[in-house]
Design a protein around this motif. Structure first.
Motif, PDB file in Angstrom:
ATOM      1  N   LYS A  26     -12.589  39.872  16.637  1.00 12.86           N
ATOM      2  CA  LYS A  26     -12.868  39.555  15.240  1.00 12.86           C
ATOM      3  C   LYS A  26     -12.130  38.284  14.804  1.00 12.86           C
ATOM      4  O   LYS A  26     -12.688  37.402  14.148  1.00 12.86           O
ATOM      5  CB  LYS A  26     -12.453  40.741  14.356  1.00 12.86           C
ATOM      6  N   GLU A  27     -10.850  38.205  15.189  1.00 15.40           N
ATOM      7  CA  GLU A  27     -10.043  37.031  14.832  1.00 15.40           C
ATOM      8  C   GLU A  27     -10.587  35.764  15.497  1.00 15.40           C
ATOM      9  O   GLU A  27     -10.627  34.698  14.887  1.00 15.40           O
ATOM     10  CB  GLU A  27      -8.577  37.243  15.258  1.00 15.40           C
ATOM     11  N   LEU A  28     -11.018  35.932  16.742  1.00 14.38           N
ATOM     12  CA  LEU A  28     -11.577  34.806  17.496  1.00 14.38           C
ATOM     13  C   LEU A  28     -12.842  34.278  16.812  1.00 14.38           C
ATOM     14  O   LEU A  28     -13.012  33.065  16.628  1.00 14.38           O
ATOM     15  CB  LEU A  28     -11.889  35.263  18.920  1.00 14.38           C
ATOM     16  N   PHE A  29     -13.705  35.213  16.400  1.00 11.68           N
ATOM     17  CA  PHE A  29     -14.943  34.813  15.718  1.00 11.68           C
ATOM     18  C   PHE A  29     -14.648  34.140  14.373  1.00 11.68           C
ATOM     19  O   PHE A  29     -15.305  33.180  13.990  1.00 11.68           O
ATOM     20  CB  PHE A  29     -15.871  36.026  15.529  1.00 11.68           C
ATOM     21  N   GLU A  30     -13.645  34.644  13.656  1.00 14.36           N
ATOM     22  CA  GLU A  30     -13.261  34.024  12.377  1.00 14.36           C
ATOM     23  C   GLU A  30     -12.760  32.593  12.599  1.00 14.36           C
ATOM     24  O   GLU A  30     -13.057  31.689  11.816  1.00 14.36           O
ATOM     25  CB  GLU A  30     -12.170  34.855  11.676  1.00 14.36           C
ATOM     26  N   GLU A  31     -12.012  32.413  13.688  1.00 14.28           N
ATOM     27  CA  GLU A  31     -11.476  31.086  14.014  1.00 14.28           C
ATOM     28  C   GLU A  31     -12.613  30.124  14.396  1.00 14.28           C
ATOM     29  O   GLU A  31     -12.601  28.947  14.028  1.00 14.28           O
ATOM     30  CB  GLU A  31     -10.454  31.212  15.153  1.00 14.28           C
ATOM     31  N   ILE A  32     -13.606  30.645  15.133  1.00 16.96           N
ATOM     32  CA  ILE A  32     -14.780  29.819  15.479  1.00 16.96           C
ATOM     33  C   ILE A  32     -15.484  29.385  14.196  1.00 16.96           C
ATOM     34  O   ILE A  32     -15.834  28.213  14.024  1.00 16.96           O
ATOM     35  CB  ILE A  32     -15.763  30.591  16.403  1.00 16.96           C
ATOM     36  N   LYS A  33     -15.676  30.335  13.263  1.00 16.94           N
ATOM     37  CA  LYS A  33     -16.334  30.002  11.989  1.00 16.94           C
ATOM     38  C   LYS A  33     -15.555  28.929  11.231  1.00 16.94           C
ATOM     39  O   LYS A  33     -16.124  27.984  10.691  1.00 16.94           O
ATOM     40  CB  LYS A  33     -16.479  31.261  11.112  1.00 16.94           C
ATOM     41  N   GLU A  54     -23.220  38.075  21.263  1.00 18.71           N
ATOM     42  CA  GLU A  54     -22.132  38.458  20.349  1.00 18.71           C
ATOM     43  C   GLU A  54     -21.543  37.223  19.672  1.00 18.71           C
ATOM     44  O   GLU A  54     -21.233  37.238  18.479  1.00 18.71           O
ATOM     45  CB  GLU A  54     -21.026  39.196  21.119  1.00 18.71           C
ATOM     46  N   VAL A  55     -21.415  36.146  20.436  1.00 24.23           N
ATOM     47  CA  VAL A  55     -20.873  34.899  19.872  1.00 24.23           C
ATOM     48  C   VAL A  55     -21.843  34.322  18.840  1.00 24.23           C
ATOM     49  O   VAL A  55     -21.434  33.872  17.765  1.00 24.23           O
ATOM     50  CB  VAL A  55     -20.598  33.866  20.996  1.00 24.23           C
ATOM     51  N   ILE A  56     -23.133  34.366  19.161  1.00 26.69           N
ATOM     52  CA  ILE A  56     -24.142  33.836  18.231  1.00 26.69           C
ATOM     53  C   ILE A  56     -24.142  34.644  16.935  1.00 26.69           C
ATOM     54  O   ILE A  56     -24.016  34.094  15.834  1.00 26.69           O
ATOM     55  CB  ILE A  56     -25.559  33.867  18.869  1.00 26.69           C
ATOM     56  N   GLU A  57     -24.276  35.971  17.076  1.00 27.89           N
ATOM     57  CA  GLU A  57     -24.418  36.818  15.892  1.00 27.89           C
ATOM     58  C   GLU A  57     -23.096  37.016  15.133  1.00 27.89           C
ATOM     59  O   GLU A  57     -23.092  37.189  13.918  1.00 27.89           O
ATOM     60  CB  GLU A  57     -24.993  38.187  16.288  1.00 27.89           C
ATOM     61  N   GLY A  58     -21.963  36.982  15.874  1.00 32.30           N
ATOM     62  CA  GLY A  58     -20.679  37.255  15.239  1.00 32.30           C
ATOM     63  C   GLY A  58     -19.999  36.034  14.651  1.00 32.30           C
ATOM     64  O   GLY A  58     -19.163  36.156  13.754  1.00 32.30           O
ATOM     65  N   ALA A  59     -20.364  34.844  15.162  1.00 26.65           N
ATOM     66  CA  ALA A  59     -19.644  33.644  14.716  1.00 26.65           C
ATOM     67  C   ALA A  59     -20.561  32.483  14.335  1.00 26.65           C
ATOM     68  O   ALA A  59     -20.460  31.949  13.230  1.00 26.65           O
ATOM     69  CB  ALA A  59     -18.682  33.194  15.819  1.00 26.65           C
ATOM     70  N   LEU A  60     -21.441  32.092  15.239  1.00 26.76           N
ATOM     71  CA  LEU A  60     -22.210  30.868  14.998  1.00 26.76           C
ATOM     72  C   LEU A  60     -23.259  31.010  13.904  1.00 26.76           C
ATOM     73  O   LEU A  60     -23.369  30.154  13.023  1.00 26.76           O
ATOM     74  CB  LEU A  60     -22.877  30.407  16.302  1.00 26.76           C
ATOM     75  N   ARG A  61     -24.034  32.091  13.965  1.00 27.72           N
ATOM     76  CA  ARG A  61     -25.062  32.260  12.938  1.00 27.72           C
ATOM     77  C   ARG A  61     -24.416  32.421  11.541  1.00 27.72           C
ATOM     78  O   ARG A  61     -24.841  31.774  10.585  1.00 27.72           O
ATOM     79  CB  ARG A  61     -25.984  33.435  13.252  1.00 27.72           C
ATOM     80  N   PRO A  62     -23.370  33.277  11.389  1.00 27.40           N
ATOM     81  CA  PRO A  62     -22.723  33.383  10.075  1.00 27.40           C
ATOM     82  C   PRO A  62     -22.167  32.036   9.590  1.00 27.40           C
ATOM     83  O   PRO A  62     -22.253  31.725   8.406  1.00 27.40           O
ATOM     84  CB  PRO A  62     -21.583  34.386  10.310  1.00 27.40           C
ATOM     85  N   ALA A  63     -21.621  31.237  10.516  1.00 33.73           N
ATOM     86  CA  ALA A  63     -21.084  29.919  10.137  1.00 33.73           C
ATOM     87  C   ALA A  63     -22.206  29.017   9.619  1.00 33.73           C
ATOM     88  O   ALA A  63     -22.046  28.319   8.611  1.00 33.73           O
ATOM     89  CB  ALA A  63     -20.391  29.264  11.329  1.00 33.73           C
ATOM     90  N   MET A  64     -23.366  29.057  10.289  1.00 36.78           N
ATOM     91  CA  MET A  64     -24.514  28.264   9.838  1.00 36.78           C
ATOM     92  C   MET A  64     -24.992  28.745   8.472  1.00 36.78           C
ATOM     93  O   MET A  64     -25.362  27.938   7.620  1.00 36.78           O
ATOM     94  CB  MET A  64     -25.670  28.409  10.836  1.00 36.78           C
ATOM     95  N   GLU A  65     -24.976  30.061   8.273  1.00 37.43           N
ATOM     96  CA  GLU A  65     -25.411  30.608   6.979  1.00 37.43           C
ATOM     97  C   GLU A  65     -24.474  30.160   5.860  1.00 37.43           C
ATOM     98  O   GLU A  65     -24.925  29.818   4.766  1.00 37.43           O
ATOM     99  CB  GLU A  65     -25.481  32.142   7.053  1.00 37.43           C
TER     100      GLU A  65
END
Length: 218
Positions: free
Chosen positions: A4-11, A38-49
């Motif tokens: 979760k922390e990793l995905f937040e950092e990617i965002k 998981e990377v797409i749905e957990g970090a990249l797509r939310p960041a794009m949104e």
């Protein structure tokens, strides 16, 4: 750092347009056992949104939205697509999907993810791009003898174009020969039923599962 922390950092790095930082963290996520999806749905797509929402609020300009799209595409092309392809090995062809964003709509991030995942699953994908007219969908269905038509719309103002495509397929006598799946932020399961589509895919993983079922693959 947990997932979760990793995905937040990617965002966070994504929204700072730190290309190298995002790529480094995405690689780290994969090394630690996360799947590309998981990377797409957990970090990249939310960041794009979030980037899209900031643009709508006037916090980002068009130039920043374009950079966000470029960053997303680079991460997909350089890291995630090769990883997805590597995971599939030799896959038998499941069918042909003609996919595009409907007329009047220029959003393609979601569509591109679905196209990538479909290819990885073994479908031949004919990507018509964005702002695709009903005539272009019809022409591609005939030309490639498609099994499935996939349509995307992000704007509520363009979602009715999906009905126009279905009507065009009916006029050409093609509707019974192809399955139609729709997706995108503007649409829903109810809307799919309303316009006579066969299915609605809420995200890329669901869309691939549904397309497999539509062609009778397990």
């Amino acid at each position: 750092m947990d997932k979760k922390e990793l995905f937040e950092e990617i965002k966070r790095k994504f929204l700072e347009f730190d290309f190298d930082g995002v790529k480094s963290l995405v690689r780290k996520a994969l090394e630690e056992g996360c799947t590309p999806n998981e990377v797409i749905e957990g970090a990249l797509r939310p960041a794009m949104e979030i980037a899209g929402q900031k643009f709508e609020k006037g916090e980002f300009f068009l130039a920043e939205l374009v950079v966000a799209g470029d960053l997303f595409k680079e991460v997909m092309d350089e890291i995630l697509v090769p990883e997805i392809e590597k995971g599939r090995g030799t896959v038998k062809k499941l069918g042909t999907v003609v996919i595009g964003t409907v007329k009047g709509d220029l959003h393609d991030i979601g569509k591109n993810i679905v196209a990538t995942m479909l290819r990885a699953a073994g479908f031949e994908v004919i990507d018509l791009g964005v702002d695709v007219s009903p005539e272009k969908f019809v022409e591609a269905v005939k030309r490639y003898n498609a099994d499935i038509v996939g349509m995307s719309a992000l704007l509520t103002t363009t979602m009715l174009e999906m009905k126009n495509v279905i009507e065009a397929l009916k006029r050409e006598g093609l509707r019974d020969k192809v399955k139609v799946i729709i997706g995108g932020a503007a649409v829903s399961e109810d809307f799919a039923r309303e316009i006579g589509a066969d299915a609605y895919g809420e995200d890329a993983v669901k869309a691939v599962e549904i397309c497999k079922k539509l062609v009778g693959a397990k």
